[in-house]
Design an enzyme around this catalytic site. Sequence first.
Site, short mmCIF file in Angstrom:
data_model
loop_
_atom_site.label_atom_id
_atom_site.label_comp_id
_atom_site.label_asym_id
_atom_site.label_seq_id
_atom_site.Cartn_x
_atom_site.Cartn_y
_atom_site.Cartn_z
N ARG A 130 0.86 -1.18 0.00
CA ARG A 130 0.00 0.00 0.00
C ARG A 130 0.89 1.22 0.00
NH1 ARG A 130 -3.77 -2.07 -1.49
NH2 ARG A 130 -5.91 -2.13 -0.74
N GLU A 185 -1.76 8.05 -4.07
CA GLU A 185 -2.15 7.66 -5.43
C GLU A 185 -3.61 8.04 -5.70
OE1 GLU A 185 -1.33 3.40 -4.78
OE2 GLU A 185 -3.45 3.04 -5.18
N HIS A 218 -1.22 0.50 -9.75
CA HIS A 218 -1.98 -0.33 -8.79
C HIS A 218 -2.79 -1.42 -9.52
CE1 HIS A 218 -3.82 -0.27 -4.51
NE2 HIS A 218 -3.86 -1.49 -5.02
#
Length: 335
Positions: free
Chosen positions: A239, A268, A286
């Site tokens: 993460r 992000e 991601h």
Amino acid sequence: MRPQVLVARAVFDEVLERLATHFEVDANPDDRILTPTELRDRLRGKAGAFITGSERIDAALLDANPQLRAVCNMAVGYKNIDLDACTERGVLASNTPDVLTETTADFGFALMMAAARRIAEGEHFLRAGRWTKWSYDMFAGAEVHGATLGILGMGRIGQAIARRGALGFGMRVIYHNRSRLDAAVEARVDARWVDKATLLAESDHLVIVVPYSPASHHLVGAAELALMKPSATLTNIARGGVVDDAALATALRERRLAAAGLDVFEGEPKVHPDLLTVPNVVLTPHIASASVATRRAMALLAADNLIAALGFGPDAGRPPTPLNPQVLQPAARGT
Ligand code: 8YV
């Protein structure tokens, strides 16, 4: 009247159809991310929500929607959910473990290999028309087979990466985790527990798979990067926020670290501007769980959690992967 649910983001038609057999579905086919206020308002009158990592569920949102009984995340990570706030209010929260383990491990391994073997750097060079001759050291990177693979966080995905390294690539696998694996599991994945400093110092390739929590914020920052070998690579598929991205960009620029592979970022979809300019980093948006089959499995699992949590379907009252099963009624839990 059938209960109403919100599907906060665009998703496979099949998932909407499955939900529509039980609920009035308010979908978001345009896939525009709702602001926190829009999300709060759109949840009015809804019994449940199908959400992704982009939707934040917190105490204020729950208090504004006391009728909400279930929030089902299409993700294994749940940094976006205040789980204590859900539990205190009796709201069932769920995630999607297991179905994405192998796919995410594949991607973590691919990103680590791309960083080690400088695949993205080489591709940019070629596309820019700069490839005019072969050279003995052109994009010479680090060995993967036989190297030391370090894994920070040794849950399901960490173990799947360890197996790939040990069995497929003859790597020596070391790991650090708050709790050590059982000896039998350690033997199965062929990995040895070490303290964090040893992990950082000995890894040729460090892969980070630790879940985000306040305790894992900047778990790898300037001090930790300074312990790593200048020839090492770092891959983050966990993460954003687990790694200090600014410190990482500096270490990469100064070649105190050979290369990095990053699928997740602090803040992000914004990416730290320094990471966009250093050449020795592979950046992906991601997508570690993004195979078609796995995204479908994740979405269907989130839907099945929602259906069961609201008392429908074959598992009525027993959602398959709850995060806070204590909010379920004992009878419904089948205990
Ligand atoms: C999700 C992820 O696709 O499952 C997770 O935790 O990081 C990804 O697989 C993403 O979070 C969107 O929900």
